[in-house]
Write an enzyme that holds these catalytic residues in place. Structure first.
Site, PDB file in Angstrom:
ATOM      1  N   GLU A  63       0.833  -1.218   0.000  1.00 55.70           N
ATOM      2  CA  GLU A  63       0.000   0.000   0.000  1.00 55.70           C
ATOM      3  C   GLU A  63       0.865   1.264   0.000  1.00 55.70           C
ATOM      4  OE1 GLU A  63      -2.218  -0.371   3.634  1.00 55.70           O
ATOM      5  OE2 GLU A  63      -3.544  -1.916   2.829  1.00 55.70           O
TER       6      GLU A  63
ATOM      7  N   TYR B 140       4.379  18.037  11.762  1.00 53.55           N
ATOM      8  CA  TYR B 140       5.381  16.989  12.056  1.00 53.55           C
ATOM      9  C   TYR B 140       6.813  17.504  12.092  1.00 53.55           C
ATOM     10  CZ  TYR B 140       1.524  14.554   9.595  1.00 53.55           C
ATOM     11  OH  TYR B 140       0.316  14.124   9.131  1.00 53.55           O
TER      12      TYR B 140
ATOM     13  N   TYR C 142       0.735  14.047   0.777  1.00 56.34           N
ATOM     14  CA  TYR C 142       0.237  14.690   1.993  1.00 56.34           C
ATOM     15  C   TYR C 142       0.380  16.208   1.910  1.00 56.34           C
ATOM     16  CZ  TYR C 142       0.431   9.828   3.276  1.00 56.34           C
ATOM     17  OH  TYR C 142       0.263   8.470   3.262  1.00 56.34           O
TER      18      TYR C 142
ATOM     19  N   ARG D 224       2.630  19.900   6.688  1.00 60.95           N
ATOM     20  CA  ARG D 224       3.597  18.943   7.232  1.00 60.95           C
ATOM     21  C   ARG D 224       4.669  19.591   8.133  1.00 60.95           C
ATOM     22  NH1 ARG D 224       6.557  15.891   4.850  1.00 60.95           N
ATOM     23  NH2 ARG D 224       6.033  14.036   6.015  1.00 60.95           N
TER      24      ARG D 224
ATOM     25  N   GLY E 151       2.171   4.991  -0.742  1.00 57.84           N
ATOM     26  CA  GLY E 151       1.608   6.274  -1.146  1.00 57.84           C
ATOM     27  C   GLY E 151       2.735   7.260  -1.366  1.00 57.84           C
TER      28      GLY E 151
ATOM     29  N   CYS F  59      -3.121  33.506  10.194  1.00 55.24           N
ATOM     30  CA  CYS F  59      -2.959  34.120  11.505  1.00 55.24           C
ATOM     31  C   CYS F  59      -2.674  33.077  12.581  1.00 55.24           C
ATOM     32  CB  CYS F  59      -4.197  34.941  11.842  1.00 55.24           C
ATOM     33  SG  CYS F  59      -4.366  36.291  10.689  1.00 55.24           S
ATOM     34  N   GLU F  60      -1.550  32.468  12.507  1.00 59.81           N
ATOM     35  CA  GLU F  60      -1.077  31.475  13.479  1.00 59.81           C
ATOM     36  C   GLU F  60       0.444  31.577  13.473  1.00 59.81           C
ATOM     37  OE1 GLU F  60      -2.719  28.649  14.971  1.00 59.81           O
ATOM     38  OE2 GLU F  60      -4.692  28.999  14.057  1.00 59.81           O
TER      39      GLU F  60
END
Ligand code: LLP
Length: 435
Positions: free
Chosen positions: A276, A319, A389, A315, A278, A360-361
């Site tokens: 599988e 992460y 992703y 990402r 990706g 706004c972060e």
């Protein structure tokens, strides 16, 4: 291996100049290389050829129907985790008997749709789910094939948020519970429990955890067969690495050279092997182009403010992932070759920058303390390895429309998803209905 490369200081993909493309189509823009996507798929097929596996591309990594259609055309099945992904696979013309369906929370409606579509395998994550699928299959007078997802309890040495094969996870059941599972449900006539599924995490940058996990699964299969349970397939999941930094990931052949021998006997005895993958197919087949809006100093830090950010590629925020970022046009001394896509670039005149977006972060960044060549307002930056992703995790937070997606095939450019408009943002809200 990909087809994004600098020539005379300008970034090209196959036969297309990406600075020119950004000017013509606008930014932010996801750009995919057809040749790269196909090469990755073909290399994977070749590396694992001795096992003649069913390759179920993990559609969650990059689900554009047009890209899935290319892979389906080469014989790929798909790994789906929702009714929406199943629908995408159907739109892409994937053969339904090549669909494996995982996911811990399948709803009744999703299960019914998958049974109607006659998918290949349900990957079962719990006792309660098995009972529900078996009972729906019975009501529908259908028979489905099921694979039990087990947790081999190996450490894939990857990010905590993408580790899945350890004992205490919401996915699958632990290996001790697996035999009891077969004893309880192995005779069901509507859900035929005939395979074992595992997925240990993503990305897994070495073949060893796979070998360990597969060994455990094969031991289980041997015991089950001894008890007269019929096991037709083993699905070893995805998680193969991609080069976010040049040379970071084992090649397909490196993974295969260790994994194939562990599964050879299972295959030679008539068992089917399912993969599988990706990320390893999609990540380096796509990049994100973004334009510099402003340069600003904040204390001693230089901020490069772009027209993309965490809302298009989450990402780095989620992460702490590294994505190589470089201007699409550079002076000769700053032209990297492919082996030079890395965090530490030994080139003169680079300056540390914070590459940040408009959201706004304070978590809205694509790179921190990243040494870049001099950049100015209006320059186009390329965020590499964004094919997996990337767009699939994009959001409309702060009401920014999501980017367009284009596919490059040699010299041809095709828009495969149009840029969202402000109208798209409010479309579902314009006609309130009383319920
Ligand atoms: N099979 C199963 C059961 C999975 O859960 C996954 C990924 C895959 C296959 C495909 O893994 P791949 O070959 O793409 O590594 N958003 C994270 C990754 C999440 C992976 C979730 N499951 C990231 O951006 O790194």
């Amino acid at each position: 291996m990909d087809h994004f490369e600098y020539r005379d200081g300008e970034l090209w993909c196959e036969g297309v100049d990406l600075t020119e493309l950004a000017g013509r189509v606008g930014t932010p823009l996801y750009v995919y290389s057809r040749r790269t996507l196909e090469d990755h798929y073909d290399r994977l097929v070749k590396a694992f050829a001795q096992l003649d596996p069913l390759i179920c591309y993990s559609i969650k990594s990059c689900g554009n129907v047009n890209l899935c259609r290319i892979l389906a055309g080469r014989g790929a099945g798909m790994d789906v985790v929702s009714g929406g992904e199943l629908f995408r696979a159907q739109q892409a013309g994937v053969r339904m008997d090549k669909i494996v369906y995982a996911g811990v929370g399948k709803t009744d409606a999703e299960i019914r749709d998958a049974i109607t579509a006659k998918i290949g395998w349900f990957n079962i994550e719990s006792e309660a789910e098995f009972e529900n699928i078996a009972s729906i299959a019975k009501q529908m007078g259908a028979q489905v094939r099921a694979a039990l997802r087990i947790n081999p309890d190996v450490d894939p040495k990857t990010h905590a948020k993408t580790t899945t094969g350890k004992k205490e996870t919401k996915f699958g059941v632990d290996i001790e519970r697996a035999r009891r599972f077969f004893e309880r449900y192995g005779q069901d006539e509507h859900a035929l429990l005939r395979a074992v599924h595992l997925h240990i995490g993503s990305p897994v940058y070495s073949p060893e955890p796979y070998v360990q996990a597969i060994d455990k699964a094969l031991t289980l299969i041997e015991k089950l067969r001894h008890q007269d349970y019929q096991i037709d397939a083993i699905d070893i999941g995805g998680g193969f690495g991609a080069d976010y930094e040049s040379g970071q990931s084992p090649s397909f052949a490196d993974y295969a050279s260790e994994i194939v021998p562990t599964l050879k006997k299972f295959h030679d005895d008539g068992g089917q092997v399912i993969l599988e993958p990706g990320r390893t197919i999609a990540a380096n087949a796509g990049v994100l182009l973004t334009r510099v809006q402003y340069i600003k100093m904040g204390g001693s830090k230089k901020f490069v403010i772009i027209d993309s950010g965490m809302h298009h590629l989450i990402r780095p925020t989620l992460y702490d992932s590294f994505h190589f970022i470089w201007p699409t046009k550079v002076a000769p001394m700053h032209q990297p070759d492919k082996g030079q896509r890395r965090l530490e670039m030994d080139l003169p005149g680079l300056e540390p920058c914070e590459v940040v977006g408009p959201v706004c972060e304070s978590g809205d960044y694509l790179a921190k303390a990243r040494r870049l060549p001099p950049v100015a307002r209006g320059d186009v930056l390329c965020v590499f390895s964004a094919g997996a992703y990337g767009m699939v995790m994009a959001s409309n937070y702060n009401a920014f429309p999501r980017p367009a997606e284009v596919l490059i095939n040699d010299k041809r450019v095709t828009q495969i998803r149009r840029r969202e408009t402000y109208q798209d943002l409010v479309a579902g809200e314009l006609e309130p209905t009383e319920l």
